[in-house]
Design a protein around this motif. Structure first.
Motif, mmCIF file in Angstrom:
data_model
loop_
_atom_site.group_PDB
_atom_site.id
_atom_site.type_symbol
_atom_site.label_atom_id
_atom_site.label_comp_id
_atom_site.label_asym_id
_atom_site.label_seq_id
_atom_site.Cartn_x
_atom_site.Cartn_y
_atom_site.Cartn_z
ATOM 1 N N ALA A 90 3.263 -6.024 10.329
ATOM 2 C CA ALA A 90 1.803 -6.074 10.322
ATOM 3 C C ALA A 90 1.226 -4.939 9.477
ATOM 4 O O ALA A 90 0.289 -5.144 8.702
ATOM 5 N N ALA A 91 1.797 -3.746 9.611
ATOM 6 C CA ALA A 91 1.328 -2.608 8.824
ATOM 7 C C ALA A 91 1.564 -2.854 7.330
ATOM 8 O O ALA A 91 0.700 -2.560 6.497
ATOM 9 N N ALA A 92 2.720 -3.400 6.993
ATOM 10 C CA ALA A 92 3.022 -3.680 5.592
ATOM 11 C C ALA A 92 2.095 -4.758 5.038
ATOM 12 O O ALA A 92 1.620 -4.648 3.899
ATOM 13 N N ASN A 93 1.829 -5.787 5.832
ATOM 14 C CA ASN A 93 0.922 -6.848 5.381
ATOM 15 C C ASN A 93 -0.491 -6.307 5.183
ATOM 16 O O ASN A 93 -1.179 -6.685 4.239
ATOM 17 N N GLU A 94 -0.900 -5.411 6.064
ATOM 18 C CA GLU A 94 -2.222 -4.796 5.917
ATOM 19 C C GLU A 94 -2.293 -3.964 4.638
ATOM 20 O O GLU A 94 -3.273 -4.043 3.896
ATOM 21 N N ARG A 95 -1.242 -3.192 4.378
ATOM 22 C CA ARG A 95 -1.197 -2.398 3.144
ATOM 23 C C ARG A 95 -1.220 -3.312 1.926
ATOM 24 O O ARG A 95 -1.875 -3.023 0.929
ATOM 25 N N TYR A 96 -0.487 -4.430 2.000
ATOM 26 C CA TYR A 96 -0.432 -5.379 0.897
ATOM 27 C C TYR A 96 -1.818 -5.958 0.622
ATOM 28 O O TYR A 96 -2.259 -6.007 -0.531
ATOM 29 N N GLU A 97 -2.498 -6.388 1.682
ATOM 30 C CA GLU A 97 -3.827 -6.968 1.505
ATOM 31 C C GLU A 97 -4.813 -5.944 0.955
ATOM 32 O O GLU A 97 -5.636 -6.262 0.097
ATOM 33 N N THR A 98 -4.722 -4.697 1.414
ATOM 34 C CA THR A 98 -5.586 -3.644 0.934
ATOM 35 C C THR A 98 -5.338 -3.406 -0.559
ATOM 36 O O THR A 98 -6.283 -3.308 -1.355
#
Length: 103
Positions: A90-98
């Motif tokens: 989830a943290a990686a996906n959030e960083r990716y989207e950002t």
């Protein structure tokens, strides 16, 4: 539903489960490799007798568990690993989207 369809679905589910577990294992392996590398550098020359003794006691206690205790502990560890992997994902996906939205 016939027996043939039941087994076909069961084997298909097992195949998907194995693929998903493989992805979890790959992610956990990369995380463990990075953590081990960092731990080695952080603890270079600092492994104390007390820490070594505590680690040995944990190994000794783990070796003397009953099969039921061992399987229960393994199940708890698997559940915890899955939860941690989901948090990291989830943290990686959030960083990716950002990062994707900032371009």
């Amino acid at each position: 539903m016939g027996v043939k369809e039941f087994f076909k679905k069961a084997f298909s589910d097992m195949k998907e489960s194995a693929k998903a577990q493989h992805e979890v294992d790959k992610a956990n392996l990369e995380a463990v490799k990075a953590e081990s590398k960092a731990n080695f550098e952080e603890n270079r020359g600092r492994n104390t007798y007390a820490k070594a003794k505590a680690d040995a006691k944990k190994s000794w206690d783990d070796a003397h568990m009953s099969p039921e205790e061992r399987s229960l502990k393994a199940q708890e560890e698997r559940e915890a690993q899955i939860a941690r992997a989901k948090e990291r994902t989830a943290a990686a996906n959030e960083r990716y989207e950002t990062a994707k939205n900032n371009k």
